[in-house]
Design an enzyme around this catalytic site. Structure first.
Site, PDB file in Angstrom:
ATOM      1  N   ARG A   1      67.534  81.578  68.370  1.00 43.68           N
ATOM      2  CA  ARG A   1      67.963  82.945  68.074  1.00 43.68           C
ATOM      3  C   ARG A   1      68.932  83.405  69.155  1.00 43.68           C
ATOM      4  O   ARG A   1      68.794  83.030  70.331  1.00 43.68           O
ATOM      5  CB  ARG A   1      66.750  83.894  68.051  1.00 43.68           C
ATOM      6  CG  ARG A   1      65.886  83.767  66.812  1.00 43.68           C
ATOM      7  CD  ARG A   1      66.602  84.261  65.559  1.00 43.68           C
ATOM      8  NE  ARG A   1      65.818  84.112  64.342  1.00 43.68           N
ATOM      9  CZ  ARG A   1      65.961  83.122  63.458  1.00 43.68           C
ATOM     10  NH1 ARG A   1      66.850  82.168  63.648  1.00 43.68           N
ATOM     11  NH2 ARG A   1      65.220  83.091  62.366  1.00 43.68           N
TER      12      ARG A   1
ATOM     13  N   HIS B   1      75.698  80.008  62.338  1.00 44.69           N
ATOM     14  CA  HIS B   1      74.287  79.933  61.927  1.00 44.69           C
ATOM     15  C   HIS B   1      74.103  78.984  60.724  1.00 44.69           C
ATOM     16  O   HIS B   1      73.598  79.369  59.668  1.00 44.69           O
ATOM     17  CB  HIS B   1      73.752  81.340  61.600  1.00 44.69           C
ATOM     18  CG  HIS B   1      72.251  81.426  61.701  1.00 44.69           C
ATOM     19  ND1 HIS B   1      71.588  82.520  62.202  1.00 44.69           N
ATOM     20  CD2 HIS B   1      71.273  80.551  61.366  1.00 44.69           C
ATOM     21  CE1 HIS B   1      70.282  82.318  62.160  1.00 44.69           C
ATOM     22  NE2 HIS B   1      70.069  81.117  61.662  1.00 44.69           N
TER      23      HIS B   1
HETATM   24  C1  OXD Z   1      65.701  80.210  59.837  1.00 45.65           C
HETATM   25  C2  OXD Z   1      67.122  80.327  60.178  1.00 45.65           C
HETATM   26  O1  OXD Z   1      64.878  80.826  60.518  1.00 45.65           O
HETATM   27  O2  OXD Z   1      67.977  79.921  59.357  1.00 45.65           O
HETATM   28  O3  OXD Z   1      65.375  79.507  58.873  1.00 45.65           O
HETATM   29  O4  OXD Z   1      67.460  80.804  61.258  1.00 45.65           O
END
Ligand code: OXD
Length: 306
Positions: free
Chosen positions: A221, A269
């Site tokens: 994250r 991402h």
């Molecule tokens: C997940 C993401 O948590 O794509 O699956 O970050």
């Protein structure tokens, strides 16, 4: 029983068609909707969950994230403590994450960007490379699998997790041995869950404990990382570079220095993205369990936050 799907990413149709599995499933709604939601027992969410949704679901019994991460759910004050939350654990998601990180580690080890620059210059040089020690922070389903893959591919591998883990070929450290874990790494990969304890954990002090020249890969994250601390350590030549797939704000704002920093690679991402086709297997299994009154698979421990 009705189901409500709330996703800002996917076309709800892909999920709705795959979920219609039982004559006990009534309507499958997609948020936003004005329809009566009072029979909804299962809520499937990819972020954000609009404020006030849960109030409209008096019979709610189960919430599932549509990804591996559950941070958007465990921190949402509208979700009552007694409703179980589950995550997607899916072999494809796990393999994709390992493949992305392996790509990053190998590109770094084999100096791929330099090779590409040399190609631009029509310069032939067989660049040397060395064996690397890779540290994986977070040894859950994704991190544990990655650590094993790295070991099978011939890397020296260290792993760090809150509690002590045992993984063949991997030197594992628990939270009391963070400094020892960091002290010999060539590459640090972050796959920690995000909890109040891990927000901002990738800060100047921690990253400075890696050996000079260490490379950072963050696929967990954005808010694990203190962006300015990373920039400082890159500018001081303590860290040699970073591959970043997750950010405080997504999409990454156009004015953010990561976009143009010569030592930073940015991807949007994409390290591992849930595919409805394969994630539906788990949702259907858990739906049947809910109907049969059995325990749901892959529940989040709300005390520890993942
Ligand atoms: C997940 C993401 O948590 O794509 O699956 O970050």
């Amino acid at each position: 029983m009705d189901i409500l799907l709330s996703t800002s990413v996917w076309d709800p149709k892909e999920w709705i068609e795959g979920l219609d599995i039982s004559d006990q499933v009534g309507e499958i709604h997609a948020w936003p909707t004005d329809k009566d939601l009072s029979n909804v027992e299962a809520l499937f969410v990819w972020k954000p969950l609009a404020e006030g949704v849960v109030k409209r679901l008096p019979k709610l019994k189960w919430i599932s994230s549509l990804g591996a991460g559950v941070d958007h759910l465990v921190t949402d004050p509208q979700i009552p403590k007694n409703i179980p939350i589950t995550r997607i654990v899916d072999p494809n998601l796990t393999a994709d994450m390992a493949n992305y990180v392996m790509m990053g580690v190998i590109m770094y080890q084999r100096r791929f960007l330099e090779l590409q620059e040399n190609q631009q210059k029509k310069h032939w040089e067989r660049l040397a490379y060395k064996k690397l020690k890779v540290g994986v922070m977070g040894l859950g389903v994704l991190g544990g699998h990655l650590a094993k893959q790295l070991y099978s591919a011939g890397f020296e591998v260290a792993g760090y997790s809150r509690t002590q883990k045992q993984i063949e070929g991997v030197t594992c450290y628990d939270e009391n041995h963070l400094n020892a874990f960091l002290s010999e790494l060539d590459v640090l990969v972050n796959l920690l869950p995000i909890t109040p304890k891990t927000v901002g954990m990738l800060n100047y002090d921690l990253l400075r404990k890696t050996p000079k020249g260490c490379y950072l890969i963050n696929v967990a994250r954005g808010n694990h990382l203190v962006d300015n601390d990373l920039l400082k350590l890159l500018d001081e030549n303590h860290l040699s570079g970073a591959l970043l797939d997750v950010f405080h704000q997504e999409p990454l704002p156009r004015e953010h220095p990561f976009w143009t920093h010569e030592k930073v690679m940015v991807t949007p991402h994409v390290a591992s993205v849930t595919s409805p086709e394969s994630a539906l297997n788990l949702l259907k299994e858990n739906l049947q369990r809910l109907i049969d009154g059995k325990e749901l698979l892959h529940q989040v421990d709300k005390e520890i936050g993942y």
